[in-house]
Design a protein around this motif. Structure first.
Motif, PDB file in Angstrom:
ATOM      1  N   PRO A 113       1.582   0.669  -2.728  1.00  0.00           N
ATOM      2  CA  PRO A 113       2.418   1.781  -3.189  1.00  0.00           C
ATOM      3  C   PRO A 113       3.725   1.247  -3.790  1.00  0.00           C
ATOM      4  CG  PRO A 113       1.617   2.197  -0.968  1.00  0.00           C
ATOM      5  CD  PRO A 113       1.302   0.784  -1.285  1.00  0.00           C
ATOM      6  N   GLY A 161       4.854   9.374  -7.968  1.00  0.00           N
ATOM      7  CA  GLY A 161       5.733  10.165  -8.826  1.00  0.00           C
ATOM      8  C   GLY A 161       6.911   9.318  -9.272  1.00  0.00           C
ATOM      9  N   TYR A 171      10.021   8.562  -8.804  1.00  0.00           N
ATOM     10  CA  TYR A 171      11.211   8.504  -7.958  1.00  0.00           C
ATOM     11  C   TYR A 171      11.030   7.333  -6.999  1.00  0.00           C
ATOM     12  CZ  TYR A 171       7.660  11.300  -5.654  1.00  0.00           C
ATOM     13  OH  TYR A 171       6.460  11.772  -5.188  1.00  0.00           O
ATOM     14  N   VAL A 172      12.111   6.923  -6.383  1.00  0.00           N
ATOM     15  CA  VAL A 172      12.078   5.740  -5.516  1.00  0.00           C
ATOM     16  C   VAL A 172      12.176   6.155  -4.053  1.00  0.00           C
ATOM     17  CG1 VAL A 172      13.178   3.514  -5.005  1.00  0.00           C
ATOM     18  CG2 VAL A 172      13.200   4.408  -7.344  1.00  0.00           C
ATOM     19  N   LEU A 173      11.366   5.495  -3.227  1.00  0.00           N
ATOM     20  CA  LEU A 173      11.418   5.746  -1.776  1.00  0.00           C
ATOM     21  C   LEU A 173      11.930   4.482  -1.089  1.00  0.00           C
ATOM     22  CD1 LEU A 173       7.869   7.399  -1.636  1.00  0.00           C
ATOM     23  CD2 LEU A 173      10.071   8.593  -1.584  1.00  0.00           C
TER      24      LEU A 173
HETATM   25  C1  LIG Z   1       8.711   1.508  -1.948  1.00  0.00           C
HETATM   26  O1  LIG Z   1       7.773   2.436  -2.493  1.00  0.00           O
HETATM   27  C2  LIG Z   1       8.275   3.384  -3.343  1.00  0.00           C
HETATM   28  O2  LIG Z   1       9.466   3.471  -3.588  1.00  0.00           O
HETATM   29  C3  LIG Z   1       7.288   4.273  -3.975  1.00  0.00           C
HETATM   30  C4  LIG Z   1       5.917   4.183  -3.636  1.00  0.00           C
HETATM   31  C5  LIG Z   1       5.033   5.049  -4.280  1.00  0.00           C
HETATM   32  N1  LIG Z   1       5.449   5.936  -5.195  1.00  0.00           N
HETATM   33  C6  LIG Z   1       6.755   6.016  -5.526  1.00  0.00           C
HETATM   34  N2  LIG Z   1       7.126   6.915  -6.486  1.00  0.00           N
HETATM   35  C7  LIG Z   1       7.711   5.200  -4.921  1.00  0.00           C
END
Ligand SMILES: COC(=O)c1ccnc(N)c1
Length: 247
Positions: free
Chosen positions: A88, A141, A143-145
């Protein structure tokens, strides 16, 4: 299907014990295991990261620890079955219903949840050359997680619900948004027939199944045209019948 998830936060994946996915695991429809990446560290502090070559903020997850973990998890299989290694990340291919359908056809998924600034790039490079392993970076999507765990939950739910026997009525998979019909879903109603001055559309209480089906199709087409015209544009030409054209 077998799914293995590797993470430094196993508790993040606890929701996979609940609801339909939890039921699928208990019934044997889905073989899912969550592994703590730190179990493959060799030092007292159970270190999984280090400073980035080239400088910059944050830390990078070490390739040696991921290599030990992935070798162990990939080796643990009954028939040398091919595996899709999902990583991911915001830079990956964006997950769609079509991607979920593809992944639901895989025999095995291994999901590597990164944290910090990510996993050393050589890990994906190395396993991409491993016979029987396909590496795919998946984004849920733009955006950052903070890590891959939430995305892993999304991917697992989107895939698991497509496995035969997981959802009660497979018919419901056809007419849901992004389902086989390729449209957004129609509005749904239940009792009471009137609520705070809002009545249920009469056709739905008419008992006329043909009219109900037509009404639902019209509402799905209208919603899709209004909210996601791009989905309409993607429909195969023969997906719309003459009666649809008037919507
Ligand atoms: C660290 O993973 C992410 O920031 C992430 C993973 C999957 N999809 C995203 N849009 C962000």
């Amino acid at each position: 299907m077998r799914i293995d998830v590797l993470t430094i936060f196993p508790d993040y994946l606890a929701p996979l014990d609940l609801s339909l996915v939890g039921k699928a695991r208990r019934s044997g429809l889905l073989d899912l295991a969550v592994h703590d990446l730190r179990d493959w560290t060799a030092d007292r502090h159970r270190t999984v990261d280090d400073t980035p070559f080239g400088g910059g903020a944050g830390m990078v997850m070490r390739p040696d620890v991921w290599g030990e973990a992935l070798d162990a998890v990939l080796a643990d299989d009954d028939a040398g079955q091919p595996a899709v290694l999902l990583v991911p990340g915001p830079g990956g291919e964006v997950l769609t219903q079509r991607t979920a359908e593809e992944l639901a056809g895989a025999r095995r998924l291994v999901i590597a949840c990164g944290r910090y600034e990510g996993i050393d790039a050589r890990v994906a490079e190395h396993y991409a050359t491993r016979p029987g392993v396909e590496v795919r970076e998946i984004s849920i999507g733009d955006y950052v997680l903070n890590g891959g765990e939430v995305a892993a939950l999304v991917v697992i739910e989107a895939v698991a619900r497509l496995l035969p026997g997981v959802v009660g009525n497979p018919e419901s998979l056809v007419e849901e948004s992004h389902g086989a019909a390729g449209l957004l879903e129609y509005p749904v109603y239940t009792k009471p027939p009137e609520w705070r001055g809002h009545a249920v559309p009469e056709v739905l209480t008419s008992g006329h199944h043909g009219k109900v089906a037509r009404w639902r199709r019209d509402r799905a087409l209208e919603r899709t045209a209004a909210r996601r015209p791009d989905l309409l544009a993607r429909l195969a030409p023969d997906a719309l019948d003459p009666a649809d054209r008037r919507v």
